[in-house]
Structures are given as structure tokens and as C-alpha cells.
Enzyme design. Structure first.
Site, PDB file in Angstrom:
ATOM      1  N   ALA A  67       0.851  -1.191   0.000  1.00  0.00           N
ATOM      2  CA  ALA A  67       0.000   0.000   0.000  1.00  0.00           C
ATOM      3  C   ALA A  67       0.888   1.242   0.000  1.00  0.00           C
ATOM      4  CB  ALA A  67      -0.908  -0.009   1.219  1.00  0.00           C
ATOM      5  N   GLY A 107      -0.493  -4.895   0.626  1.00  0.00           N
ATOM      6  CA  GLY A 107      -1.724  -4.696  -0.139  1.00  0.00           C
ATOM      7  C   GLY A 107      -1.653  -5.309  -1.517  1.00  0.00           C
ATOM      8  N   GLU A 116      -2.550  -8.817  -0.996  1.00  0.00           N
ATOM      9  CA  GLU A 116      -3.998  -8.918  -0.771  1.00  0.00           C
ATOM     10  C   GLU A 116      -4.756  -8.812  -2.093  1.00  0.00           C
ATOM     11  OE1 GLU A 116      -5.095  -7.329   3.576  1.00  0.00           O
ATOM     12  OE2 GLU A 116      -4.011  -5.835   2.387  1.00  0.00           O
ATOM     13  N   GLU A 160       3.462  -5.846   7.064  1.00  0.00           N
ATOM     14  CA  GLU A 160       2.754  -4.831   7.853  1.00  0.00           C
ATOM     15  C   GLU A 160       3.191  -4.802   9.319  1.00  0.00           C
ATOM     16  OE1 GLU A 160      -0.169  -5.591   4.451  1.00  0.00           O
ATOM     17  OE2 GLU A 160       1.407  -6.664   5.540  1.00  0.00           O
TER      18      GLU A 160
END
Length: 259
Positions: free
Chosen positions: A67, A110, A113, A133
Site C-alpha cells: 500500500a 496490499g 492482498e 505490515e
């Protein structure tokens, strides 16, 4: 599909719809606008009766390295709640057409994901996966802890999530996160070949098979079997079922129309 995209590239080739992450200068880090654009493109492909398979890939040295930390570094819990931060991710999970991800380089946070939202993954042999993370004092929030655990089980998921360690494409293949490992040079070629094979099948059958498999992940066997049976019955109301069985009897290739 006349929308102008800032962070992705969208193209169509026959029955295949292509979405390419296009922020190579930041290794395709996902910001909110980028996720919104991915969703918009996928929902356009979903409505286009000519598109049968969606292919997702990344430009440059990575599929997506996570992200966009700069975008969220100063956010607060209430900001996320009011914004409903992951609403677009929830809608990605509702796409009915098959999505194939062709991943390479880094597939982290991300980006991982996003890959796990897809139905099939083809990975270049040098790809690295991971959820870093925990190193930033946070955790996955777009399904990472859930989808990874369902794929590989509690023990390995816990190790990867709690250490933030990266792991190889070979490990991802061993733990059935990835369908196929291929050389980087032929990654898109092999992905397109698989997508075209799927695009030749009856679209309604493909749609209901995907729906049934996803139902199986979260349902007791009896509930899943009941769901499967209803979808099986439903396909006998389609023109494609009649065409498919007639073509089989006539020893010819079926002409499926998705009706």
C-alpha cells in the site's frame, strides 16, 4: 469504457480484459485512487458481455510492493471508519467473471492482498511474496489474514504474518497460493494462453462454478452441496447447456453465447 485512468492501463483483446497497474516509479504501490480505478475497470468488464476473463498484472519491476504508506501514515481510526476504507475491496470480491493475476517481482502487503482477491495466480519464478505490515506496527486490513489462512492453514499463515518475512514463488507454489510457476519472459504469454482456454468455456457455467467454489470455502459440506446442486439445475435453463450437449453429440466444437 471511456474513463481516463491515472494509475492503471486498461485494454481489451478479444474476449480478454487487461488491467495493468501503472505506478512503476513506486513499484505499483496501491493508493486509494488506484484501487478505485481497478474496481471501476473490473466492474466495466463484468458488464461487458464480450469479456469472459480478466487479467491483472503490474508494469515495471513489481506486481505491487504494498500500500502507499505516505497516503495513510497520518490517518486515524475514525478517518478509516468514516471513509469506509475497504468498501472497494469488498466489491472486488463480488466480481463474477474469472480473474487471473500474472505476478512478478514483489507481491507484498496490499499487493499480496490484491493478488489473493484473484481466482488464479501465475507467478514468475523470481517473485517474492509477503505481509510486512507487522514491521510498520500495523496488520493487513483488506483480507490478508483471512485469505492467506484459508489457503495455507493457521500454522504457516501465523509464521509469515507475525514475522513479516518474505517468501519465494517456490514456497507460494508449494503451499498452493500460486497455480503455476513460469519464467519471467513468458509470464504474460502463459497467462493469456490459460485465459483463452477458459474464455472458450460456457460463460454461465464458469460463473456458477466460481460462485460454488467460493461458497465451499466458508460453508459446511451439506450447505455447499445444496448450493452446488441449485447451480447445476440452473444451468439446464441456459441455451449454452443445450448447445454444449448438442455439439458433443454432433462431435463439433460448441458455440457458447453466455445465455
Amino acid at each position: 469504457m471511456d474513463k481516463v485512468y491515472e494509475h492503471i492501463e486498461v485494454t481489451i483483446d478479444g474476449q480478454l480484459g487487461f488491467i495493468t497497474l501503472n505506478r512503476p516509479q513506486v513499484l505499483n504501490a496501491l493508493n486509494r485512487q488506484m484501487v478505485s480505478e481497478i474496481l471501476f475497470a473490473m466492474e466495466c468488464f463484468e458488464r461487458d458481455e464480450h469479456i469472459r476473463v480478466i487479467i491483472l498484472s503490474g508494469k515495471g519491476r513489481a506486481f505491487a510492493a504494498g500500500a502507499d504508506i505516505a497516503e495513510m501514515a497520518n490517518d486515524h481510526a475514525v478517518d478509516f471508519e468514516i471513509r469506509n476504507q475497504f468498501k472497494d475491496w469488498d466489491r472486488l470480491a463480488m466480481i463474477k467473471k474469472p480473474i487471473i493475476a500474472a505476478v512478478h517481482g514483489f507481491v507484498l502487503g496490499g499487493g499480496f492482498e490484491l493478488a489473493l482477491c484473484c481466482d488464479l495466480l501465475l507467478a514468475a519464478e523470481d517473485t517474492e511474496f509477503g505481509f510486512p505490515e507487522v514491521n510498520l506496527g500495523v496488520m493487513p486490513g483488506a483480507g490478508g489474514t483471512q485469505r492467506l489462512t484459508k489457503l495455507v492453514g493457521k500454522t504457516k499463515a501465523m509464521e509469515w504474518l507475525l514475522t513479516g518475512e518474505r517468501f519465494s514463488a517456490q514456497d507460494a507454489y508449494q503451499f498452493e497460493i500460486v497455480n503455476r510457476l513460469v519464467e519471467q519472459e513468458v509470464l504474460m504469454e502463459e497467462t493469456i494462453k490459460l485465459a483463452k482456454q477458459m474464455a472458450e468455456k460456457a460463460p454461465l457455467a464458469v460463473r456458477l462454478i466460481k460462485e460454488s467454489v467460493l461458497k465451499a470455502i466458508d460453508s459446511p459440506i451439506n450447505e455447499g452441496m445444496h448450493f452446488e446442486r441449485k447451480n447445476f439445475y440452473l444451468l439446464f435453463a441456459s441455451e449454452d447447456q443445450k448447445e454444449g450437449m448438442k455439439a458433443f453429440q454432433e462431435k463439433r466444437k460448441p458455440n457458447f453465447k453466455g445465455k
